[in-house]
Design a protein around this motif. Structure first.
Motif, PDB file in Angstrom:
ATOM      1  N   GLY A 148      -7.702   0.932  24.876  1.00 26.06           N
ATOM      2  CA  GLY A 148      -6.648   1.437  24.009  1.00 26.06           C
ATOM      3  C   GLY A 148      -6.926   1.125  22.559  1.00 26.06           C
ATOM      4  N   ASN A 149      -6.258   1.858  21.691  1.00 28.23           N
ATOM      5  CA  ASN A 149      -6.379   1.648  20.252  1.00 28.23           C
ATOM      6  C   ASN A 149      -5.014   1.845  19.607  1.00 28.23           C
ATOM      7  OD1 ASN A 149      -6.309   4.701  19.382  1.00 28.23           O
ATOM      8  ND2 ASN A 149      -7.824   4.563  21.033  1.00 28.23           N
ATOM      9  N   LEU A 150      -4.866   1.333  18.405  1.00 30.83           N
ATOM     10  CA  LEU A 150      -3.596   1.331  17.697  1.00 30.83           C
ATOM     11  C   LEU A 150      -2.496   0.734  18.588  1.00 30.83           C
ATOM     12  CD1 LEU A 150      -3.276   2.304  14.754  1.00 30.83           C
ATOM     13  CD2 LEU A 150      -1.980   4.244  15.625  1.00 30.83           C
TER      14      LEU A 150
ATOM     15  N   ALA B 212      -3.393  -6.718  21.952  1.00 28.41           N
ATOM     16  CA  ALA B 212      -4.447  -6.622  22.953  1.00 28.41           C
ATOM     17  C   ALA B 212      -3.916  -6.896  24.353  1.00 28.41           C
ATOM     18  CB  ALA B 212      -5.572  -7.595  22.621  1.00 28.41           C
ATOM     19  N   ALA B 213      -2.759  -7.554  24.449  1.00 26.61           N
ATOM     20  CA  ALA B 213      -2.174  -7.862  25.757  1.00 26.61           C
ATOM     21  C   ALA B 213      -1.822  -6.603  26.542  1.00 26.61           C
ATOM     22  CB  ALA B 213      -0.927  -8.721  25.579  1.00 26.61           C
TER      23      ALA B 213
ATOM     24  N   ALA C 130       4.507  -4.260  28.017  1.00 26.28           N
ATOM     25  CA  ALA C 130       3.780  -5.239  27.211  1.00 26.28           C
ATOM     26  C   ALA C 130       3.721  -4.864  25.731  1.00 26.28           C
ATOM     27  CB  ALA C 130       2.362  -5.397  27.749  1.00 26.28           C
ATOM     28  N   GLY C 131       4.328  -3.730  25.371  1.00 27.94           N
ATOM     29  CA  GLY C 131       4.382  -3.334  23.969  1.00 27.94           C
ATOM     30  C   GLY C 131       3.819  -1.967  23.671  1.00 27.94           C
TER      31      GLY C 131
END
Length: 224
Positions: free
Chosen positions: A116-118, A122-123, A153-154
């Motif tokens: 993933g990005n943006l 990192a979790a 997780a966000g």
């Protein structure tokens, strides 16, 4: 901007990808699968050609890391790309270029790889891998469970608007190919609803394709 989970079922050999993005129609550009060969998520500043090229190299006998390196070198601008893949045996390769957007991460797990990005953090990627590894059920259900865990997780740093789920098995066409090209909110929830509607009919559609004489009737005009 995008996060994805590429997974393999060790019992059936099925390969699948679940992916979500802030961009429209992520399923049109980023997930690429070929039955028995591999599954590739090509994202960040997406070059759709990477998916088919990597699958061709895998089918020709290249190992995942070599196939990924060759495809990236062939097309240039690798610093902008993020790619995660599994081959038909469950071997993985991953890449995040130096120009990957925002917080980015790629991580391999047991029969899976996530990227993933943006991201919010990192979790999110760790949650994708952990949820896939721990979830029971069909491959599609495990992929969706991982996506829900990523959101919990966000998710991304901003809202996501599109999502896709794709699974291949023994046949040349996908057994699952579901997309939410745009939703103002919760495209993963909308994708899950599509799966819940499609799952009870999935086997019937396979029967209809392979043996029309055994196909169930749905009661629509002309369907007898």
């Amino acid at each position: 901007m995008t996060f994805s989970i590429v997974g393999r079922c060790s019992e059936t050999g099925q390969l699948g990808i679940a992916i979500s993005s802030s961009s429209i129609a992520v399923g049109a550009r980023c997930p690429w699968l070929r039955a028995g060969v591999g599954a590739v998520a090509s994202q960040n500043v997406t070059l759709p050609a990477l998916g088919p090229q990597i699958l061709d190299l895998l089918e020709a006998g290249h190992e995942p890391a070599a196939a990924l390196d060759q495809a990236l070198a062939r097309n240039g601008y690798s610093q902008y790309r993020q790619v995660a893949l599994l081959d038909g045996q469950g071997r993985s390769a991953l890449f995040s270029g130096s120009q990957a957007l925002g917080v980015h991460k790629a991580l391999a797990g047991e029969q899976c790889v996530a990227a993933g990005n943006l991201l919010a953090s990192a979790a999110v990627i760790e949650a994708l891998v952990s949820a896939f590894e721990q979830s029971p059920g069909q491959l599609a259900e495990r992929l969706l469970a991982a996506m829900h865990a990523a959101i919990a997780a966000g998710g991304e740093a901003g809202p996501v608007h599109s999502a896709a789920l794709k699974v291949v098995g023994d046949l040349t066409w996908p057994m699952v190919d579901l997309r939410v090209d745009w939703a103002e909110q919760d495209p993963i929830g909308e994708l899950d609803k599509l799966w819940q509607a499609y799952a009870p009919q999935m086997q019937d559609y396979l029967i209809r394709a392979l043996d029309p004489t055994a196909a169930p009737s749905y009661g629509v005009p002309g369907d007898e």
